[in-house]
Design an enzyme around this catalytic site. Sequence first.
Site, PDB file in Angstrom:
ATOM      1  CE1 TYR A  31     100.128  50.160  92.866  1.00 43.43           C
ATOM      2  CE2 TYR A  31     100.642  47.868  93.378  1.00 43.43           C
ATOM      3  CZ  TYR A  31     101.028  49.190  93.298  1.00 43.43           C
ATOM      4  OH  TYR A  31     102.302  49.557  93.662  1.00 43.43           O
ATOM      5  NE  ARG A  50      98.061  49.702 101.022  1.00 42.48           N
ATOM      6  CZ  ARG A  50      99.251  49.123 101.125  1.00 42.48           C
ATOM      7  NH1 ARG A  50     100.208  49.692 101.842  1.00 42.48           N
ATOM      8  NH2 ARG A  50      99.501  47.983 100.525  1.00 42.48           N
ATOM      9  NE  ARG A  98      94.255  59.619  75.678  1.00 44.79           N
ATOM     10  CZ  ARG A  98      94.598  60.894  75.853  1.00 44.79           C
ATOM     11  NH1 ARG A  98      93.896  61.842  75.283  1.00 44.79           N
ATOM     12  NH2 ARG A  98      95.639  61.213  76.610  1.00 44.79           N
ATOM     13  CE  LYS A 145     100.160  48.556  96.940  1.00 44.33           C
ATOM     14  NZ  LYS A 145     101.574  48.798  96.696  1.00 44.33           N
ATOM     15  CD  GLU A 177     106.991  55.411  99.579  1.00 43.36           C
ATOM     16  OE1 GLU A 177     106.538  54.515 100.294  1.00 43.36           O
ATOM     17  OE2 GLU A 177     106.278  56.084  98.797  1.00 43.36           O
ATOM     18  CG  LEU A 201     101.697  52.743 100.047  1.00 45.10           C
ATOM     19  CD1 LEU A 201     100.600  53.302  99.133  1.00 45.10           C
ATOM     20  CD2 LEU A 201     102.116  51.373  99.559  1.00 45.10           C
TER      21      LEU A 201
HETATM   22  C1  LIG Z   1     105.996  52.885  97.054  1.00 40.25           C
HETATM   23  C2  LIG Z   1     105.776  51.809  98.070  1.00 40.25           C
HETATM   24  N1  LIG Z   1     106.015  52.074  99.366  1.00 40.25           N
HETATM   25  C3  LIG Z   1     105.835  51.127 100.318  1.00 40.25           C
HETATM   26  C4  LIG Z   1     105.433  49.833  99.989  1.00 40.25           C
HETATM   27  C5  LIG Z   1     105.258  48.805 101.079  1.00 40.25           C
HETATM   28  O1  LIG Z   1     103.898  48.617 101.373  1.00 40.25           O
HETATM   29  P1  LIG Z   1     103.346  47.257 101.978  1.00 40.25           P
HETATM   30  O2  LIG Z   1     104.141  46.964 103.203  1.00 40.25           O
HETATM   31  O3  LIG Z   1     101.932  47.550 102.288  1.00 40.25           O
HETATM   32  O4  LIG Z   1     103.534  46.195 100.936  1.00 40.25           O
HETATM   33  C6  LIG Z   1     105.162  49.519  98.660  1.00 40.25           C
HETATM   34  C7  LIG Z   1     104.701  48.179  98.309  1.00 40.25           C
HETATM   35  O5  LIG Z   1     104.776  47.741  97.202  1.00 40.25           O
HETATM   36  C8  LIG Z   1     105.326  50.532  97.664  1.00 40.25           C
HETATM   37  O6  LIG Z   1     105.080  50.272  96.371  1.00 40.25           O
END
Ligand SMILES: Cc1ncc(COP(=O)(O)O)c(C=O)c1O
Length: 287
Positions: A31, A50, A98, A145, A177, A201
């Site tokens: 997503y 991305r 499935r 993501k 993070e 991410l």
């Molecule tokens: C796990 C995670 N890290 C970092 C981010 C920040 O990413 P972005 O600045 O691209 O929204 C998100 C955004 O939802 C996230 O889910």
Amino acid sequence: MIAYLNGGYMPLETARISPLDRGFLFGDGVYEVIPSYGGVPFLLDAHLDRLGRSLAAIRLADPLPGAAWRQMLGRLLEKNPGDDRSIYVQVTRGTAPRDHAFPASTLATVFAMVSPITPPGSALPETGVAAVTLPDQRWGRCDIKSVALLANVLARQQAVDDGAVEAILLRDGFLTEGAASNVFVVANGVVRTPPLTPAILPGITRALLLDLLRAKGRVCREEPILEAELRAADEIWLTSSTREVLPVTQLDRQPVGHGRPGPMWREARDLYRKTHSGAGMESSDDQ
Ligand SMILES: Cc1ncc(COP(=O)(O)O)c(C=O)c1O
């Protein structure tokens, strides 16, 4: 709100997918969340890049190649007029009997919806927010993501149960993070954030802020950050497309620095705001 599903536009309440959708059964999908200010998606190229990398990483062909994503998102915004919006886009490996292995052929499910963005209220950033630390129990490819977000969901709920707005995750003694954000720390005037590895991410907000701060001559380092360094930081920020740059003033119920948002955060927030309310409105290639 009007949503997009598999080629059609419809009221969100009427959108339907099969219970055999692999996103539902396996979390087999990816997503994006793209902010849109004044009807213009912000840093769209970076978000689509991305998304392309996430799709490639899970070996799913891009279902809307070329200009098709842009056209679809443009139409979706036209159908949901308003100023500040966040666009949610999800692609799954479609519907099939499935079985864990990929089906021989499926049509990806493509879904998009728009919601009003609620950027941090004016009062909130002035006082800052509380965060808690938790062990990072996610998988080894957090650079994708993925819609499989159970560990993030549990971490965020633990934070909320503890009266905080975010869980800041630690793995093997190092900061990774937030449950849904990247994390920056400031110490002695130096801005630091963990390096891009499969453990985090690659945030679009993170990349933009590093560019903006470096262009102003601020020292920014992408390097591993120890738990002890996180706890001793003068400032901690959370960054994400919907939360922008949010100062953390309490970590595990202890004040961060002086317990108030710091001067470097103010500078970063102002630089970021200026970019999305001004010249940076058009999408940019360099994220
Ligand atoms: C796990 C995670 N890290 C970092 C981010 C920040 O990413 P972005 O600045 O691209 O929204 C998100 C955004 O939802 C996230 O889910």
